[in-house]
Scaffold this motif. Structure first.
Motif, PDB file in Angstrom:
ATOM      1  N   CYS A   3      33.540  38.850  72.632  1.00 57.07           N
ATOM      2  CA  CYS A   3      32.870  37.550  72.555  1.00 57.07           C
ATOM      3  C   CYS A   3      31.217  37.315  71.249  1.00 57.07           C
ATOM      4  O   CYS A   3      30.740  37.999  71.478  1.00 57.07           O
ATOM      5  CB  CYS A   3      32.268  37.565  73.742  1.00 57.07           C
ATOM      6  SG  CYS A   3      31.161  36.255  74.579  1.00 57.07           S
ATOM      7  N   CYS A  14      36.738  28.497  71.002  1.00 58.97           N
ATOM      8  CA  CYS A  14      35.842  27.136  71.105  1.00 58.97           C
ATOM      9  C   CYS A  14      36.883  26.677  70.611  1.00 58.97           C
ATOM     10  O   CYS A  14      37.337  26.765  69.622  1.00 58.97           O
ATOM     11  CB  CYS A  14      34.454  26.770  70.531  1.00 58.97           C
ATOM     12  SG  CYS A  14      33.953  25.478  69.946  1.00 58.97           S
ATOM     13  N   TYR A  22      35.051  33.498  73.318  1.00 54.59           N
ATOM     14  CA  TYR A  22      33.625  33.835  74.024  1.00 54.59           C
ATOM     15  C   TYR A  22      35.304  33.844  75.427  1.00 54.59           C
ATOM     16  O   TYR A  22      35.743  34.233  75.871  1.00 54.59           O
ATOM     17  CB  TYR A  22      33.174  32.246  75.002  1.00 54.59           C
ATOM     18  CG  TYR A  22      32.321  31.612  74.006  1.00 54.59           C
ATOM     19  CD1 TYR A  22      31.350  32.112  74.054  1.00 54.59           C
ATOM     20  CD2 TYR A  22      33.303  30.254  73.411  1.00 54.59           C
ATOM     21  CE1 TYR A  22      30.501  31.685  73.200  1.00 54.59           C
ATOM     22  CE2 TYR A  22      31.548  29.927  72.094  1.00 54.59           C
ATOM     23  CZ  TYR A  22      30.371  30.188  72.463  1.00 54.59           C
ATOM     24  OH  TYR A  22      29.421  29.531  71.693  1.00 54.59           O
ATOM     25  N   CYS A  27      29.956  32.535  79.068  1.00 50.68           N
ATOM     26  CA  CYS A  27      28.864  33.138  77.972  1.00 50.68           C
ATOM     27  C   CYS A  27      28.906  31.400  77.127  1.00 50.68           C
ATOM     28  O   CYS A  27      28.199  31.209  76.212  1.00 50.68           O
ATOM     29  CB  CYS A  27      29.828  34.105  77.008  1.00 50.68           C
ATOM     30  SG  CYS A  27      29.221  35.391  77.695  1.00 50.68           S
ATOM     31  N   GLN A  28      30.213  30.838  77.040  1.00 45.36           N
ATOM     32  CA  GLN A  28      30.373  29.662  76.280  1.00 45.36           C
ATOM     33  C   GLN A  28      29.307  28.495  76.634  1.00 45.36           C
ATOM     34  O   GLN A  28      28.374  28.191  75.746  1.00 45.36           O
ATOM     35  CB  GLN A  28      31.486  29.011  76.933  1.00 45.36           C
ATOM     36  CG  GLN A  28      31.767  27.829  75.554  1.00 45.36           C
ATOM     37  CD  GLN A  28      32.920  27.248  75.631  1.00 45.36           C
ATOM     38  OE1 GLN A  28      33.905  27.693  76.962  1.00 45.36           O
ATOM     39  NE2 GLN A  28      32.976  26.338  74.469  1.00 45.36           N
ATOM     40  N   ASP A  31      25.651  29.989  75.528  1.00 43.40           N
ATOM     41  CA  ASP A  31      25.455  29.773  74.255  1.00 43.40           C
ATOM     42  C   ASP A  31      25.715  28.146  73.574  1.00 43.40           C
ATOM     43  O   ASP A  31      25.644  28.163  72.263  1.00 43.40           O
ATOM     44  CB  ASP A  31      26.649  30.728  73.454  1.00 43.40           C
ATOM     45  CG  ASP A  31      26.803  30.703  72.369  1.00 43.40           C
ATOM     46  OD1 ASP A  31      25.571  30.922  71.796  1.00 43.40           O
ATOM     47  OD2 ASP A  31      27.164  30.712  71.147  1.00 43.40           O
TER      48      ASP A  31
END
Length: 370
Positions: A3, A14, A22, A27-28, A31
């Motif tokens: 990740c 992505c 990720y 988390c995505q 970020d």
């Protein structure tokens, strides 16, 4: 892989750039602020924006990857846009879905399934079923390489209008005026009108056309394009003959001689000038205001009040005001030019936009000259 944020092992990346991984949606999302800066938009994202704006895309990658460059004329581009609008705005397909179909070489299949599953029928979809070949063999846009391949394809169309000697030469080897003429021929032969950003939009009179009452306001520009098409296709005017007229400033005389009476040109004050002849700054003002990619020229900066702007916000406001002015049917660029030379821009704008909030000091210029 791990990740990009918390370093946990993961195989999910992505969907847009395929470069950052990720372990979870959380988390995505965390970020996103950092990643959005270096994650380039897909052509499908720009296609969706164009569909919602009801405008044919202008970015080369979208035109290349989604079939617009395969269209023979503006009508086909309009029909293809209508197909995508139905797909995106009515059926509700996302950019990710469309990109996935394109990436897997299944764009046509995905479109047909989406329309059939939704039970949506339209003239655009029926047209697509008869012209499905426009979406065959699509591949990734590769910048100059793709542009050159498209240019070679179009250049082959104009070669019959070149002299035997010139047919063996590359486009880059011609003089600047002849290159401008060849570009006009290419645009005319594929049934389009020049883009605002192109020099031939100014040189060959399109910038002097007033806004029309049709959907895109290009009524006069389309009529001028049809006149050039008559000159080139029906009358068989060769590039050398047109270039001589362009250099000498006699294109209007050429049109009259080859196409019969062209009273429409003089009645609507269409200005087609010689290659070397200075152009009125009002046409560069139109170009700057109507395009997002054209910079502010010094003549426009001095003549139309931008030199009085103290902030970027004032420049944007002034640009927006001129855009609103230009898109008004009563607007005539020659009248604004006349008002500019008389130092009366404020009065002219007020006569067209009586309810617009205007600052007289912002529209001052150095005219009239003593």
């Amino acid at each position: 892989m791990e990740c990009s944020l918390c370093k946990k092992p993961t195989n999910s990346c992505c969907s847009r750039c395929k470069a950052r991984y990720y372990c979870s949606k959380e988390c995505q999302k965390k970020d996103y602020v950092n990643h959005v800066l270096d994650c380039p938009p897909r052509s499908a994202d720009d296609l969706v924006k164009s569909a919602y704006a009801d405008l044919v895309p202008t970015k080369p990658a979208v035109l290349h990857e989604y079939g617009f460059n395969n269209c023979k004329d503006p009508r086909e581009k309009s029909m293809l846009l209508g197909l995508y609008i139905g797909l995106i705005k009515i059926i509700g397909c996302s950019a990710s879905q469309i990109h996935s179909w394109w990436e897997n070489g299944e764009l046509s299949l995905g479109i047909k399934k989406a329309y059939n599953d939704a039970g949506v029928t339209s003239g655009y979809y029926q047209w697509f079923l008869e012209n499905e070949n426009l979406l065959q063999g699509l591949h990734k846009y590769e910048g100059e390489k793709s542009d050159k391949a498209l240019m070679d394809k179009y250049y082959a169309m104009v070669k019959p209008y070149l002299s035997v000697h010139d047919q063996s030469l590359s486009f880059e080897s011609f003089s600047e005026p002849k290159r401008n003429v060849i570009v006009l021929y290419l645009i005319t032969l594929i049934g389009c009108i020049p883009r605002v950003e192109q020099q031939c939009w100014i040189d060959f009179g399109f910038s002097s056309c007033k806004v029309g009452k049709d959907h895109l306001g290009e009524e006069e520009e389309i009529r001028l394009s049809k006149l050039y098409r008559k000159l080139i296709v029906q009358e068989g005017c060769k590039v050398d003959e047109f270039n001589d007229a362009y250099v000498s400033g006699t294109v209007v005389d050429l049109l009259k001689r080859k196409c019969g009476s062209c009273s429409w040109l003089s009645e609507n004050r269409i200005e087609i000038q010689a290659h070397h002849q200075p152009k009125k700054s009002v046409y560069y003002l139109k170009q700057y205001v109507l395009s997002e990619s054209v910079g502010l020229q010094n003549s426009v900066w001095a003549d139309y009040g931008f030199m009085n702007c103290r902030t970027e916000n004032e420049i944007r406001q002034l640009k927006q005001m001129y855009k609103k002015l230009i898109k008004t049917p009563q607007f005539d660029p020659r009248d604004l030019h006349k008002a500019c030379l008389a130092g009366k821009i404020f009065n002219y704008v007020r006569s067209i936009l009586p309810n617009e909030e205007l600052k007289a000091d912002l529209l001052r210029n150095l005219y009239p000259l003593k």
